[in-house]
Design an enzyme around this catalytic site. Structure first.
Site, PDB file in Angstrom:
ATOM      1  CG  ASP A  19      39.966  41.774  50.293  1.00 50.04           C
ATOM      2  OD1 ASP A  19      40.371  40.670  49.908  1.00 50.04           O
ATOM      3  OD2 ASP A  19      40.719  42.722  50.602  1.00 50.04           O
ATOM      4  CG  ASP A  21      45.201  39.406  53.356  1.00 47.44           C
ATOM      5  OD1 ASP A  21      44.861  39.095  54.514  1.00 47.44           O
ATOM      6  OD2 ASP A  21      45.655  38.594  52.529  1.00 47.44           O
ATOM      7  N   GLY A  29      52.064  41.948  53.201  1.00 51.81           N
ATOM      8  CA  GLY A  29      52.583  40.898  52.327  1.00 51.81           C
ATOM      9  C   GLY A  29      51.702  39.653  52.417  1.00 51.81           C
ATOM     10  CE1 TYR A  30      50.795  35.876  48.012  1.00 48.00           C
ATOM     11  CE2 TYR A  30      53.007  36.811  47.868  1.00 48.00           C
ATOM     12  CZ  TYR A  30      51.839  36.390  47.259  1.00 48.00           C
ATOM     13  OH  TYR A  30      51.698  36.479  45.901  1.00 48.00           O
ATOM     14  CG  ASN A  62      41.396  36.368  44.870  1.00 47.14           C
ATOM     15  OD1 ASN A  62      40.386  35.674  44.798  1.00 47.14           O
ATOM     16  ND2 ASN A  62      41.666  37.339  43.993  1.00 47.14           N
ATOM     17  CD  GLN A  63      44.571  34.172  51.395  1.00 48.37           C
ATOM     18  OE1 GLN A  63      45.753  33.915  51.612  1.00 48.37           O
ATOM     19  NE2 GLN A  63      44.084  35.393  51.535  1.00 48.37           N
ATOM     20  CB  SER A  64      47.639  33.246  44.783  1.00 42.32           C
ATOM     21  OG  SER A  64      48.402  34.319  45.312  1.00 42.32           O
ATOM     22  NE  ARG A 117      44.007  35.614  41.167  1.00 38.14           N
ATOM     23  CZ  ARG A 117      44.633  35.903  42.314  1.00 38.14           C
ATOM     24  NH1 ARG A 117      44.541  35.083  43.334  1.00 38.14           N
ATOM     25  NH2 ARG A 117      45.342  37.008  42.430  1.00 38.14           N
ATOM     26  CE  LYS A 118      38.673  38.476  46.574  1.00 37.52           C
ATOM     27  NZ  LYS A 118      38.799  39.172  47.855  1.00 37.52           N
ATOM     28  CG  ASP A 143      42.750  45.886  49.545  1.00 42.30           C
ATOM     29  OD1 ASP A 143      42.127  44.813  49.365  1.00 42.30           O
ATOM     30  OD2 ASP A 143      43.988  45.952  49.566  1.00 42.30           O
TER      31      ASP A 143
HETATM   32 MG   LIG Z   1      42.799  42.857  49.849  1.00 47.95          MG
END
Ligand SMILES: [Mg+2]
Length: 204
Positions: A19, A21, A29-30, A62-64, A117-118, A143
């Site tokens: 993963d 972030d 945050g984003y 995942n990058q929504s 998407r995980k 995480d």
């Molecule tokens: Mg993460």
């Protein structure tokens, strides 16, 4: 000539799926700009050790933020170029990066809403096909429970680290086993120790 299953199996490589972030970069945050990319302590050294031991290192993220219109795919590429630059400067490298841009519609990270998407295993399964990965010898580190489940759903073993998302309410129990480690450093050391134990057991 068509290889038999055992021949094909012997050419497959183990991988560690990572993963982004809160696992190898600081969770803040984003992440919408390359200037925000900060490697977590020991992330690069841990990846380098895993790679020396024969593991492919594959980012699955995942990058929504893309699906939400916060960044474009080109901007995501510049963020990942900066990530690669920072890793290279510290002597490490990723073998591939896979990202899912879909937005979730539910507030439950244990439900597969979309295969990529995980906690869906789609990115891991695609990477396995693209790069020749033996999923049964591979690991997922992240995480969040969605990371843990993505690994398990792909047939890997999973490790959750505590350097990112914090659970402020009781963690919903999930029907799978996974290891908990403090950081990417401890997770990598655990994987390397398990690999040595397995190699000793089969006499390598
Ligand atoms: Mg993460």
């Amino acid at each position: 000539m068509i290889s038999g299953t055992s021949d094909l199996q012997s050419t497959l490589k183990p991988a560690v799926f990572l993963d982004r972030d809160g696992t190898i970069t600081r969770l803040d945050g984003y992440l919408i700009s390359p200037n925000q990319v900060r490697l977590l302590p020991d992330a690069a050294a841990s990846l380098a050790k895993l790679k020396q031991t024969g593991f492919l290192c594959i980012l699955v993220t995942n990058q929504s933020a893309v699906g939400r219109g916060m960044i474009t795919t080109d901007e995501l590429d510049t963020i990942h170029a900066e990530l690669n630059r920072l890793l290279a400067a510290a002597g490490a490298q990723l073998d591939a990066i896979y990202s899912c841009h879909e937005c979730p519609s539910l507030d439950d990270e244990t439900i597969v809403e979309q295969p990529d998407r995980k906690p869906g295993p789609g990115m891991l399964l695609r990477a396995a096909r693209d790069l020749g990965v033996d999923l049964s010898q591979s690991w997922m580190i992240g995480d969040r429970l969605s990371d843990v489940l993505a690994g398990v759903n792909a047939g890997c073993r999973s490790i959750r680290v505590r350097t990112g998302h914090r659970y402020t309410c009781p963690i919903r129990s999930i029907d799978c086993e996974y290891a908990c480690k403090y950081s990417i450093k401890e997770a990598a050391e655990f994987i390397l120790a398990e690999t040595r134990t397995k190699d000793r057991a089969i006499g390598i």
